[in-house]
Design a protein around this motif. Structure first.
Motif, PDB file in Angstrom:
ATOM      1  N   GLN A   6      -5.617  -9.081 -27.746  1.00 51.29           N
ATOM      2  CA  GLN A   6      -4.746  -8.046 -27.201  1.00 51.29           C
ATOM      3  C   GLN A   6      -3.254  -8.314 -27.390  1.00 51.29           C
ATOM      4  O   GLN A   6      -2.465  -7.376 -27.525  1.00 51.29           O
ATOM      5  N   HIS A   7      -2.861  -9.576 -27.447  1.00 52.33           N
ATOM      6  CA  HIS A   7      -1.434  -9.906 -27.505  1.00 52.33           C
ATOM      7  C   HIS A   7      -0.800  -9.522 -28.842  1.00 52.33           C
ATOM      8  O   HIS A   7       0.423  -9.503 -28.956  1.00 52.33           O
ATOM      9  N   THR A   8      -1.615  -9.216 -29.821  1.00 50.51           N
ATOM     10  CA  THR A   8      -1.085  -8.878 -31.150  1.00 50.51           C
ATOM     11  C   THR A   8      -0.908  -7.382 -31.349  1.00 50.51           C
ATOM     12  O   THR A   8      -0.429  -6.954 -32.398  1.00 50.51           O
TER      13      THR A   8
END
Length: 364
Positions: free
Chosen positions: A320-322
């Motif tokens: 998700q952080h990308t």
């Protein structure tokens, strides 16, 4: 192409080979053939032991059966290559191996992604005790069987059913409405289907504590996450909002996927899978979802769905952080594609939870 679609493709190739007499006079078309991810030493995207399954009746070596099936499978639409490994395993490479087709299918089918027709034409009668865990298990098993096209009747007298934890979510309401529609149709056809229905006896270990204090979602997870022959989960920790609680992790992952879509909209970014995303773990678990639902239905095992949701949530939370631009980074096709994959992950999580009767809130 989903595993269920591929299984039908292989079955069609077998039917052709039998019809053409290429497998001898004694060979018969099986009811189904199994496809699964290749084991160590295998190749391609999927593998099947159909040749080994047919060899005895055909009176041929598995390798001979495999050589008959290879060209018939390879000419089907969506198949790039078919190879033989080991004693006669068929390893199949799909023509569209990227995420485009997968994400498109998930977003097109929505929460019904993974539902299929492999049990269409079959009828089941669920028989079980009237304690709360058995009733909840029967409800989930019935929904899984219906999701694969089966007709399902629960033979427990409704008057004897105990108070069952039930989620008030829209997803659960949709599932219940669908089940009631099926039940009305079954009532009309009871005389016809009763004789051919297969009885499924469910006897999970009874729960030894009152799960109603947990609320409907945590209670259903406590009853369905373990296999039926294992004890229900103890209430300790099921209401804790931390990664130590798998139910929270699954629902949090869904909420994060929805939050990413909201945040992206504020940035003017729309979801569109325009280029390949380097997220093999997440793409794999999303691609496996239809096979998991089919196996859970066939084995009457909602716990398989719960475990798969945990794996999906874990893969998504690592990805998700990308998704959104960081700092001065400009929105690009890469971000739109990652956002589409995030939306697909949230869709799979919501659909799986709905089949367990558990809500998938957009906010946690």
């Amino acid at each position: 192409m989903t595993p269920a679609d591929l299984s039908l493709t292989v079955l069609h190739a077998v039917r052709r080979a039998v019809g053409e007499g290429a497998l001898g006079e004694r060979a018969r078309v099986p009811e189904r053939v199994k496809v699964e991810r290749p084991r160590p030493g295998g190749r391609g995207d999927w593998a099947t032991n159909a040749a080994l399954q047919l060899s005895r009746e055909a009176g041929m070596e598995p390798l001979g059966v495999a050589r008959v099936l290879v060209p018939r499978i390879a000419e089907a639409e969506g198949i790039a290559r078919v190879e033989i490994t080991g004693p006669g395993f068929l390893n199949i490479t799909l023509a569209d191996r990227g995420g485009h087709a997968l994400v498109r299918e998930v977003l097109t089918r929505g929460r019904r992604y993974g539902h299929g027709t492999t049990l269409q034409g079959r009828a089941f009668r669920l028989s079980h005790p009237d304690h709360v865990r058995a009733v909840v298990l029967a409800g989930a098993v019935g929904d899984l069987l219906r999701a694969q096209g089966a007709d399902v009747t629960d033979v427990t007298d409704a008057a004897d059913v105990p108070d069952v934890p039930d989620s008030g979510s829209a997803a659960r309401a949709e599932t219940v409405a669908r089940a009631e529609t099926v039940a009305r149709a079954e009532t009309v056809a009871r005389a016809e289907t009763g004789a051919r229905a297969e009885t499924v006896a469910l006897h999970p270990l009874p729960v030894t504590h009152d799960v109603r204090a947990l609320g409907p979602d945590a209670a259903r997870w406590a009853l369905l996450r373990p296999a039926a022959h294992d004890r229900a989960l103890a209430p300790d920790g099921l209401l804790v909002q931390s990664e130590a609680n798998p139910l929270f992790t699954v629902r949090y992952a869904h909420a994060r996927a929805r939050a990413l879509l909201r945040n992206a909209a504020q940035l003017g970014i729309g979801a569109a899978y325009e280029e390949e995303v380097d997220a093999p773990r997440l793409l794999t678990v999303l691609g496996d979802h239809p096979a998991v639902l089919e196996a859970a239905a066939r084995h009457r095992a909602p716990d398989r769905v719960a475990r798969h949701l945990e794996a999906t949530a874990d893969a998504f939370l690592g990805f998700q952080h990308t998704v959104l631009p960081l700092g001065d980074e400009k929105p690009s096709a890469a971000h739109r594609s990652r956002l589409a994959l995030a939306e697909a992950a949230g869709t799979v999580l919501a659909g799986g939870l709905a089949l367990l009767g558990i809500s998938a809130p957009d906010y946690l």
